[in-house]
Scaffold this motif. Sequence first.
Motif, PDB file in Angstrom:
ATOM      1  N   GLU A   1     -11.140   7.043  -5.162  1.00  0.00           N
ATOM      2  CA  GLU A   1     -10.567   6.739  -3.857  1.00  0.00           C
ATOM      3  C   GLU A   1     -11.461   7.247  -2.733  1.00  0.00           C
ATOM      4  O   GLU A   1     -11.623   6.576  -1.702  1.00  0.00           O
ATOM      5  N   GLU A   2     -12.056   8.412  -2.914  1.00  0.00           N
ATOM      6  CA  GLU A   2     -12.963   8.949  -1.901  1.00  0.00           C
ATOM      7  C   GLU A   2     -14.201   8.075  -1.751  1.00  0.00           C
ATOM      8  O   GLU A   2     -14.687   7.856  -0.637  1.00  0.00           O
ATOM      9  N   ILE A   3     -14.708   7.577  -2.870  1.00  0.00           N
ATOM     10  CA  ILE A   3     -15.850   6.663  -2.817  1.00  0.00           C
ATOM     11  C   ILE A   3     -15.462   5.397  -2.061  1.00  0.00           C
ATOM     12  O   ILE A   3     -16.227   4.866  -1.253  1.00  0.00           O
ATOM     13  N   GLY A   4     -14.233   4.910  -2.308  1.00  0.00           N
ATOM     14  CA  GLY A   4     -13.746   3.734  -1.600  1.00  0.00           C
ATOM     15  C   GLY A   4     -13.648   3.967  -0.100  1.00  0.00           C
ATOM     16  O   GLY A   4     -14.035   3.112   0.702  1.00  0.00           O
ATOM     17  N   LYS A   5     -13.141   5.146   0.295  1.00  0.00           N
ATOM     18  CA  LYS A   5     -13.053   5.474   1.720  1.00  0.00           C
ATOM     19  C   LYS A   5     -14.430   5.521   2.362  1.00  0.00           C
ATOM     20  O   LYS A   5     -14.621   5.049   3.485  1.00  0.00           O
ATOM     21  N   TYR A   6     -15.390   6.088   1.648  1.00  0.00           N
ATOM     22  CA  TYR A   6     -16.754   6.180   2.170  1.00  0.00           C
ATOM     23  C   TYR A   6     -17.344   4.796   2.416  1.00  0.00           C
ATOM     24  O   TYR A   6     -18.118   4.589   3.356  1.00  0.00           O
ATOM     25  N   LYS A   7     -16.954   3.839   1.563  1.00  0.00           N
ATOM     26  CA  LYS A   7     -17.480   2.477   1.679  1.00  0.00           C
ATOM     27  C   LYS A   7     -16.543   1.576   2.476  1.00  0.00           C
ATOM     28  O   LYS A   7     -16.745   0.353   2.524  1.00  0.00           O
ATOM     29  N   ALA A   8     -15.490   2.165   3.073  1.00  0.00           N
ATOM     30  CA  ALA A   8     -14.510   1.404   3.860  1.00  0.00           C
ATOM     31  C   ALA A   8     -13.909   0.271   3.032  1.00  0.00           C
ATOM     32  O   ALA A   8     -13.741  -0.859   3.497  1.00  0.00           O
ATOM     33  N   ALA A   9     -13.580   0.582   1.777  1.00  0.00           N
ATOM     34  CA  ALA A   9     -13.019  -0.420   0.873  1.00  0.00           C
ATOM     35  C   ALA A   9     -11.806   0.158   0.159  1.00  0.00           C
ATOM     36  O   ALA A   9     -11.784   1.336  -0.211  1.00  0.00           O
ATOM     37  N   LYS A  10     -10.801  -0.670  -0.034  1.00  0.00           N
ATOM     38  CA  LYS A  10      -9.614  -0.247  -0.761  1.00  0.00           C
ATOM     39  C   LYS A  10      -9.933  -0.178  -2.250  1.00  0.00           C
ATOM     40  O   LYS A  10     -10.592  -1.054  -2.802  1.00  0.00           O
ATOM     41  N   CYS A  11      -9.445   0.861  -2.890  1.00  0.00           N
ATOM     42  CA  CYS A  11      -9.720   1.088  -4.309  1.00  0.00           C
ATOM     43  C   CYS A  11      -8.711   0.296  -5.161  1.00  0.00           C
ATOM     44  O   CYS A  11      -7.507   0.357  -4.920  1.00  0.00           O
ATOM     45  N   ALA A  12      -9.212  -0.450  -6.129  1.00  0.00           N
ATOM     46  CA  ALA A  12      -8.354  -1.227  -7.020  1.00  0.00           C
ATOM     47  C   ALA A  12      -8.821  -1.030  -8.457  1.00  0.00           C
ATOM     48  O   ALA A  12     -10.026  -0.931  -8.714  1.00  0.00           O
TER      49      ALA A  12
END
Length: 232
Positions: A57-68
């Motif tokens: 989820e943190e990686i997703g936030k860094y990339k401005a992308a929702k984690c799925a």
Amino acid sequence: MNETAVDTEEQIVSLFPEQETVVCGGWILKMYAKRLWVHPLYCILDGDIDERIRICEEIGKYKAAKCAFRIAECTNYYLRSRLIEENNYCFKSYATVSELNLTDKMLTRITKGKQKTCIPEISVIQRKNSDSGIGTIELAVADEETIQGKPDGKAVGKMWIDTLFFFDGSLLSDSALWNVLQFAADNRIKKILINLAGCDSLPEMYREYGFQKLYSCYCYEKQEENENEFAK
């Protein structure tokens, strides 16, 4: 462990070398369509699963992308329960992966059928990736049938050696699928893999052409607080 699903998902992930890949504790993370998709292909029991989910989820936030999360059936039962029970994820959609092996007999039948039918052609644009040898094929429907109600609808496929893959086969109409088979016959394709987003079973159209269901996938996304409010 569903070895067929794991092997096929590995192949699908490898067909997108242009998309940034991150490996997190044995899980493969890929960016598709503004989502950071997590492919937990291997059931890893050691370590803190919840902490690994938070890292994704943190990686997703860094990339401005929702984690799925995309989890193939008969794999990672424990992860699915942890996503729902402890991490506020909810089931979003199914996906069915199907396969058609093009035998010499079938290729001959398709070639003969091409000479007898008057189905309008589909324009094909190929963009080769010289580093990986993977070609991107863009198919645009040219007949009266539409894709998702759009006359200019398109379905994008990937070709690697003798395999043709479509990430969303639900975009293909009946005549478009027939043209895909003709394209495969003309280009010595031996196998067609199709991911059917939103389907938990193989549609009749695909069964009629000889496709076989390989497995289903379950897709999970974080359930936001405002989604709960709208549901009330």
